[in-house]
Write a protein that holds these residues in place. Structure first.
Motif, PDB file in Angstrom:
ATOM      1  N   SER A 161       0.813  -1.219   0.000  1.00 56.99           N
ATOM      2  CA  SER A 161       0.000   0.000   0.000  1.00 56.99           C
ATOM      3  C   SER A 161       0.844   1.265   0.000  1.00 56.99           C
ATOM      4  N   ASP A 162       2.044   1.202   0.576  1.00 57.82           N
ATOM      5  CA  ASP A 162       2.920   2.371   0.629  1.00 57.82           C
ATOM      6  C   ASP A 162       3.588   2.572  -0.739  1.00 57.82           C
ATOM      7  N   LYS A 163       3.390   3.737  -1.353  1.00 63.29           N
ATOM      8  CA  LYS A 163       3.902   3.973  -2.702  1.00 63.29           C
ATOM      9  C   LYS A 163       5.426   3.907  -2.766  1.00 63.29           C
ATOM     10  N   LYS A 164       6.102   4.526  -1.822  1.00 65.86           N
ATOM     11  CA  LYS A 164       7.563   4.509  -1.836  1.00 65.86           C
ATOM     12  C   LYS A 164       8.084   3.083  -1.686  1.00 65.86           C
ATOM     13  N   GLY A 165       7.461   2.324  -0.802  1.00 66.64           N
ATOM     14  CA  GLY A 165       7.867   0.942  -0.627  1.00 66.64           C
ATOM     15  C   GLY A 165       7.595   0.113  -1.870  1.00 66.64           C
ATOM     16  N   TRP A 166       6.486   0.383  -2.526  1.00 58.47           N
ATOM     17  CA  TRP A 166       6.107  -0.318  -3.746  1.00 58.47           C
ATOM     18  C   TRP A 166       7.147  -0.067  -4.832  1.00 58.47           C
ATOM     19  N   ILE A 167       7.514   1.203  -5.034  1.00 59.32           N
ATOM     20  CA  ILE A 167       8.510   1.554  -6.054  1.00 59.32           C
ATOM     21  C   ILE A 167       9.878   0.967  -5.697  1.00 59.32           C
ATOM     22  N   SER A 168      10.237   1.055  -4.424  1.00 65.36           N
ATOM     23  CA  SER A 168      11.531   0.536  -3.969  1.00 65.36           C
ATOM     24  C   SER A 168      11.633  -0.966  -4.245  1.00 65.36           C
ATOM     25  N   TYR A 169      10.559  -1.705  -4.026  1.00 65.16           N
ATOM     26  CA  TYR A 169      10.570  -3.149  -4.274  1.00 65.16           C
ATOM     27  C   TYR A 169      10.933  -3.434  -5.733  1.00 65.16           C
ATOM     28  N   TRP A 170      10.324  -2.668  -6.661  1.00 66.33           N
ATOM     29  CA  TRP A 170      10.616  -2.867  -8.086  1.00 66.33           C
ATOM     30  C   TRP A 170      12.070  -2.515  -8.411  1.00 66.33           C
ATOM     31  N   ASP A 171      12.582  -1.466  -7.815  1.00 66.27           N
ATOM     32  CA  ASP A 171      13.981  -1.085  -8.060  1.00 66.27           C
ATOM     33  C   ASP A 171      14.937  -2.178  -7.583  1.00 66.27           C
ATOM     34  N   ILE A 172      14.630  -2.766  -6.440  1.00 66.81           N
ATOM     35  CA  ILE A 172      15.464  -3.861  -5.933  1.00 66.81           C
ATOM     36  C   ILE A 172      15.362  -5.068  -6.869  1.00 66.81           C
ATOM     37  N   GLN A 173      14.148  -5.334  -7.343  1.00 67.81           N
ATOM     38  CA  GLN A 173      13.946  -6.466  -8.251  1.00 67.81           C
ATOM     39  C   GLN A 173      14.729  -6.279  -9.549  1.00 67.81           C
ATOM     40  N   LYS A 174      14.798  -5.040 -10.031  1.00 68.34           N
ATOM     41  CA  LYS A 174      15.523  -4.767 -11.279  1.00 68.34           C
ATOM     42  C   LYS A 174      17.013  -5.059 -11.132  1.00 68.34           C
ATOM     43  N   GLN A 175      17.538  -4.846  -9.935  1.00 69.59           N
ATOM     44  CA  GLN A 175      18.946  -5.159  -9.715  1.00 69.59           C
ATOM     45  C   GLN A 175      19.207  -6.656  -9.872  1.00 69.59           C
TER      46      GLN A 175
ATOM     47  N   ALA B 164      11.127  -3.983 -15.199  1.00 68.63           N
ATOM     48  CA  ALA B 164      10.953  -2.531 -15.223  1.00 68.63           C
ATOM     49  C   ALA B 164      11.518  -1.899 -13.956  1.00 68.63           C
ATOM     50  N   SER B 165      11.916  -0.638 -14.077  1.00 69.51           N
ATOM     51  CA  SER B 165      12.314   0.116 -12.891  1.00 69.51           C
ATOM     52  C   SER B 165      11.072   0.461 -12.075  1.00 69.51           C
ATOM     53  N   GLY B 166      11.284   0.960 -10.880  1.00 68.64           N
ATOM     54  CA  GLY B 166      10.158   1.315 -10.025  1.00 68.64           C
ATOM     55  C   GLY B 166       9.279   2.388 -10.633  1.00 68.64           C
TER      56      GLY B 166
ATOM     57  N   ALA C 153       7.318   0.969 -13.645  1.00 66.58           N
ATOM     58  CA  ALA C 153       6.268   0.083 -13.131  1.00 66.58           C
ATOM     59  C   ALA C 153       5.140   0.895 -12.507  1.00 66.58           C
ATOM     60  N   ARG C 154       5.485   1.971 -11.795  1.00 73.16           N
ATOM     61  CA  ARG C 154       4.449   2.819 -11.198  1.00 73.16           C
ATOM     62  C   ARG C 154       3.540   3.392 -12.281  1.00 73.16           C
ATOM     63  N   ARG C 155       4.133   3.890 -13.358  1.00 74.18           N
ATOM     64  CA  ARG C 155       3.336   4.450 -14.447  1.00 74.18           C
ATOM     65  C   ARG C 155       2.483   3.368 -15.115  1.00 74.18           C
ATOM     66  N   TYR C 156       3.088   2.220 -15.330  1.00 79.09           N
ATOM     67  CA  TYR C 156       2.385   1.124 -16.007  1.00 79.09           C
ATOM     68  C   TYR C 156       1.158   0.690 -15.215  1.00 79.09           C
ATOM     69  N   TYR C 157       1.337   0.463 -13.940  1.00 83.12           N
ATOM     70  CA  TYR C 157       0.225  -0.024 -13.136  1.00 83.12           C
ATOM     71  C   TYR C 157      -0.749   1.089 -12.753  1.00 83.12           C
ATOM     72  N   SER C 158      -0.281   2.336 -12.731  1.00 80.60           N
ATOM     73  CA  SER C 158      -1.217   3.449 -12.535  1.00 80.60           C
ATOM     74  C   SER C 158      -2.195   3.504 -13.698  1.00 80.60           C
ATOM     75  N   ALA C 159      -1.650   3.435 -14.924  1.00 81.61           N
ATOM     76  CA  ALA C 159      -2.516   3.461 -16.109  1.00 81.61           C
ATOM     77  C   ALA C 159      -3.430   2.257 -16.146  1.00 81.61           C
TER      78      ALA C 159
ATOM     79  N   THR D 205      -0.905  11.670 -10.048  1.00 78.16           N
ATOM     80  CA  THR D 205      -0.410  12.988  -9.621  1.00 78.16           C
ATOM     81  C   THR D 205       1.067  13.165  -9.964  1.00 78.16           C
ATOM     82  N   ASP D 206       1.867  12.141  -9.710  1.00 79.79           N
ATOM     83  CA  ASP D 206       3.304  12.247  -9.975  1.00 79.79           C
ATOM     84  C   ASP D 206       3.587  12.417 -11.458  1.00 79.79           C
ATOM     85  N   THR D 207       2.889  11.666 -12.297  1.00 80.87           N
ATOM     86  CA  THR D 207       3.134  11.748 -13.734  1.00 80.87           C
ATOM     87  C   THR D 207       2.677  13.077 -14.302  1.00 80.87           C
TER      88      THR D 207
END
Length: 501
Positions: free
Chosen positions: A111-125, A131-133, A136-142, A480-482
């Motif tokens: 549920s936490d947006k920063k944590g959600w994005i961070s998880y994807w960034d770690i996965q990309k490593q 996808a980067s965080g 992925a945020r943009r993809y799933y937002s859309a 909002t971020d996009t």
């Protein structure tokens, strides 16, 4: 020509600027936020006055989200004369329609947006192809907005199965293929929230006039059945008065060949100005939105031998102008020429049509360095190429025509210097052309071909910032971020463009 007529013509000429400035805004859904940032930078960095009639821009032409942006800008400039206030309204509009997605419904279900994005960034490593965080945020937002809608833009007309506690979309009842992976399911949305949002930020109807130093608004839509581009115009058809209308379809001449009494098959009249329905007609995205219906369209039925016209009121249905003209430069050029001919008269020389400096804001990437290989990237590239700026040929053609006109006038001057009788020149120019006719269907004469010369200087602002973060459904990402980032990108790209230096 008598003295009164000469004085009248001189007065008209004195009111005609040598050059005007126009803004062309593409359609692109959420990408329209980029245009808001670009306009803000243009206002700040363009010279305050360059033989312009109404401040920053004399004409604003838009399609779809560009039509929404143009409506907000022109409606407020027409009322208060302030471009800054209009731009403030435009910025406020985009902040209003943006919203926060709920990413907890999407992997990794945090549920936490920063944590959600961070998880994807770690996965990309660990998995470089993922996808980067931010992507992925943009993809799933859309993806969420495709399922649930955007509160101030569009909402599903029927509940969708994308998220929990939702029902079903419209299922096929024609071919009965509602089952399996390739089922015929229609995801249909209401753009009623967008219309309400637009009416909160733009003042309709929009009726402007060059006599009051107000900018002109041109909105482009498509008649679905006719397959024709329709341009709605805030300026009257003549220098004075309120005859605002859009004619399209076949131009029919009566049997008695009185061409001045000919009529287009369809004519939409709006003497009070452009309504919000016409703006929505420009932005009714195919498939996702229902058609925009415009009721009071005059349909030509018959013209008798005496030129009497029988008309009928008929509803017409419209789709997004981006289908046929997502960058309405051609409509801008034609409307510009038609207007100044109607104000002064097309029998005079080409000095009566102001030159045009045109700024096109291109929100769709024309060039990309890398070849797309994954499914989403391929879909994204296809959308870019379908909707990006294709007006280079229109610009080139306009300039070639201007050069041809200049060449013909050089030959006319040469003939006069060699003592060719003026009556012989006039006789040639008065002949009817062999092949071409006016857009209206009227006969064209050779003299018409050398009237209305004006230069078109096109300057393009292309979206370059952060395109590596693009996804296929980027036009649906109202997060909002996009939206905030798009507005900043538009400002930065424009500020750094050599076009405004």
């Amino acid at each position: 020509m008598n003295t009164d007529a000469i004085c009248c013509l001189m007065s008209k000429r004195n009111n005609i600027p040598s050059k005007q400035r126009a803004l062309v805004l593409q359609g692109g859904g959420a990408l329209g936020a980029y245009e808001a940032g670009a306009v803000q930078a243009l206002y700040k960095y363009l010279p305050a006055s360059q033989n312009k009639q109404s401040g920053l821009f004399d004409i604003v032409a838009g399609t779809s989200s560009g039509a929404m942006n143009g409506s907000i800008l022109v409606s407020h400039v027409a009322r208060n004369g302030s471009w800054q206030e209009s731009i403030d309204k435009l910025n406020a509009f985009w902040k209003y329609v943006s919203t926060e997605p709920d990413l907890r419904y999407w992997y990794p279900y945090i549920s936490d947006k920063k944590g959600w994005i961070s998880y994807w960034d770690i996965q990309k490593q660990m998995y470089p192809n993922s996808a980067s965080g931010e992507i992925a945020r943009r993809y799933y937002s859309a993806k969420q907005f495709l399922c649930s809608g955007v509160p101030h833009v569009y909402l599903p007309k029927f509940s969708t199965p994308c998220l929990p506690l939702n029902g079903s979309p419209i299922l096929d009842d024609r071919f009965f293929d509602n089952f399996g992976p390739l089922n015929n399911v229609w995801y249909l949305y209401s753009n009623g929230p967008l219309k309400e949002s637009l009416e909160n930020f733009a003042k309709f109807p929009i009726a402007t006039s060059s006599n009051q130093n107000q900018p002109r608004l041109l909105l482009v839509s498509v008649d679905i059945q006719e397959g024709a581009v329709v341009t709605f115009d805030s300026y009257p058809k003549e220098g004075q008065g309120t005859r605002r209308e859009s004619g399209y379809g076949e131009f029919v001449v009566p049997e008695n060949n009185d061409q001045k009494k000919g009529h287009y098959t369809y004519t939409i009249s709006y003497p009070q100005g452009i309504s919000s329905d016409y703006a929505m007609a420009s932005g009714s995205v195919p498939i996702n939105y229902t058609y925009t219906k415009i009721e009071d369209v005059n349909k030509l039925k018959t013209i008798d031998n005496h030129g009497n016209v029988t008309v009928d009121k008929t509803p017409r249905y419209f789709w997004d102008g981006g289908i046929l003209s997502n960058t309405p430069l051609r409509e801008l050029i034609q409307s510009h020429k038609d207007y100044w001919f109607s104000v002064v008269g097309n029998e005079e020389d080409d000095a009566l049509v102001p030159d045009l400096d045109v700024y096109i804001v291109d929100v769709w990437a024309t060039k990309e360095e890398s070849i797309p290989w994954d499914h989403d990237a391929v879909l994204d590239r296809k959308e870019d190429l379908l909707l990006n700026d294709k007006t280079a040929y229109d610009e080139k053609t306009a300039n070639i025509v201007s050069d041809y006109i200049s060449l013909v006038k050089e030959f006319i001057d040469l003939a006069e210097r060699h003592k060719i009788q003026k009556s012989e020149i006039v006789e040639i120019l008065s002949k009817t052309t062999e092949r071409s006719k006016h857009r209206s269907g009227y006969d064209r004469h050779y003299k018409d071909l050398i009237n209305g010369r004006f230069d078109v200087n096109v300057k393009r602002i292309e979206r370059n910032q952060n395109i590596e973060l693009d996804i296929w459904s980027k036009m649906l990402d109202y997060s909002t971020d996009t939206i905030r980032q798009l507005m900043q990108d538009g400002y930065d790209d424009t500020k750094n463009s050599p076009l405004i230096r």
